[in-house]
Design an enzyme around this catalytic site. Sequence first.
Site, PDB file in Angstrom:
ATOM      1  N   HIS A 102       2.577   2.534   7.336  1.00  0.00           N
ATOM      2  CA  HIS A 102       2.174   2.409   5.929  1.00  0.00           C
ATOM      3  C   HIS A 102       3.387   2.517   5.023  1.00  0.00           C
ATOM      4  O   HIS A 102       4.386   3.139   5.363  1.00  0.00           O
ATOM      5  CB  HIS A 102       1.135   3.462   5.547  1.00  0.00           C
ATOM      6  CG  HIS A 102       1.523   4.862   5.899  1.00  0.00           C
ATOM      7  ND1 HIS A 102       1.404   5.366   7.173  1.00  0.00           N
ATOM      8  CD2 HIS A 102       2.036   5.861   5.147  1.00  0.00           C
ATOM      9  CE1 HIS A 102       1.830   6.608   7.192  1.00  0.00           C
ATOM     10  NE2 HIS A 102       2.220   6.943   5.974  1.00  0.00           N
ATOM     11  N   HIS A 104       4.269   3.841   1.224  1.00  0.00           N
ATOM     12  CA  HIS A 104       3.828   4.557   0.029  1.00  0.00           C
ATOM     13  C   HIS A 104       4.353   3.813  -1.198  1.00  0.00           C
ATOM     14  O   HIS A 104       5.533   3.459  -1.252  1.00  0.00           O
ATOM     15  CB  HIS A 104       4.432   5.965  -0.019  1.00  0.00           C
ATOM     16  CG  HIS A 104       3.993   6.867   1.083  1.00  0.00           C
ATOM     17  ND1 HIS A 104       2.959   7.771   0.937  1.00  0.00           N
ATOM     18  CD2 HIS A 104       4.448   7.031   2.348  1.00  0.00           C
ATOM     19  CE1 HIS A 104       2.811   8.459   2.063  1.00  0.00           C
ATOM     20  NE2 HIS A 104       3.699   8.027   2.939  1.00  0.00           N
TER      21      HIS A 104
HETATM   22  P1  5GP Z   1       2.818  10.003   5.888  1.00  0.00           P
HETATM   23  O1  5GP Z   1       3.003  11.484   5.710  1.00  0.00           O
HETATM   24  O2  5GP Z   1       2.348   9.682   7.287  1.00  0.00           O
HETATM   25  O3  5GP Z   1       3.985   9.174   5.450  1.00  0.00           O
HETATM   26  O4  5GP Z   1       1.675   9.600   4.869  1.00  0.00           O
HETATM   27  C1  5GP Z   1       0.314   9.703   5.153  1.00  0.00           C
HETATM   28  C2  5GP Z   1      -0.382   9.737   3.823  1.00  0.00           C
HETATM   29  O5  5GP Z   1      -1.748   9.483   4.025  1.00  0.00           O
HETATM   30  C3  5GP Z   1      -0.265  11.105   3.124  1.00  0.00           C
HETATM   31  O6  5GP Z   1       0.327  10.925   1.849  1.00  0.00           O
HETATM   32  C4  5GP Z   1      -1.707  11.580   3.036  1.00  0.00           C
HETATM   33  O7  5GP Z   1      -1.969  12.238   1.825  1.00  0.00           O
HETATM   34  C5  5GP Z   1      -2.499  10.305   3.168  1.00  0.00           C
HETATM   35  N1  5GP Z   1      -3.801  10.482   3.792  1.00  0.00           N
HETATM   36  C6  5GP Z   1      -4.060  11.155   4.935  1.00  0.00           C
HETATM   37  N2  5GP Z   1      -5.371  11.075   5.226  1.00  0.00           N
HETATM   38  C7  5GP Z   1      -5.950  10.333   4.246  1.00  0.00           C
HETATM   39  C8  5GP Z   1      -7.284   9.908   4.004  1.00  0.00           C
HETATM   40  O8  5GP Z   1      -8.222  10.192   4.747  1.00  0.00           O
HETATM   41  N3  5GP Z   1      -7.507   9.159   2.899  1.00  0.00           N
HETATM   42  C9  5GP Z   1      -6.492   8.812   2.042  1.00  0.00           C
HETATM   43  N4  5GP Z   1      -6.809   8.085   0.975  1.00  0.00           N
HETATM   44  N5  5GP Z   1      -5.209   9.196   2.245  1.00  0.00           N
HETATM   45  C10 5GP Z   1      -4.949   9.944   3.336  1.00  0.00           C
END
Ligand code: 5GP
Length: 137
Positions: A102, A104
């Site tokens: 993903h 951001h």
């Molecule tokens: P990472 O830390 O892997 O770069 O980002 C994962 C992102 O996904 C985090 O910012 C977290 O807040 C978001 N996230 C995790 N679970 C969910 C969810 O169930 N729904 C949504 N909308 N965001 C999520």
Amino acid sequence: MAQDPDCIFCKIVAGELPSLVVAEDEDTVAFLDVNPATPGHTVVIPKDHHRDLLTIDDETLARTTAAARRVAATITERLDVVGVNLLNNCGAGAWQTVFHFHVHVVPRYAEDPLRLPWIPAPGDRDEITATHAALTA
Ligand code: 5GP
Ligand code: ZN
């Protein structure tokens, strides 16, 4: 469509978990982050499951990145922002917590609390040279 039944983001793609979708096309979906860094923080994902930046194919990466740029443009048009950060975390040691690739898209506001995660300062010349050799030898 390649899916992982244990993946939260695959469940969002499948409609098995709720999300606030802000943009969608054949290959990608963008939805608001449930723990936003700032208002409008959006996560842009491919609909297919790919673990991270190192395993996603170039074509899907390009489509996802293009979708992230469109979201950045919409945020810039519609929210009162001073800029936008695009961020990818690749690997648990680099803050990745959801192992479905993903991007951001983080809207930036005047006076928001976000800061660079490093302090810019001149590097050690020998260390830079040695790292250059490690990357190119
Ligand atoms: P990472 O830390 O892997 O770069 O980002 C994962 C992102 O996904 C985090 O910012 C977290 O807040 C978001 N996230 C995790 N679970 C969910 C969810 O169930 N729904 C949504 N909308 N965001 C999520
Ligand atoms: Zn997934």
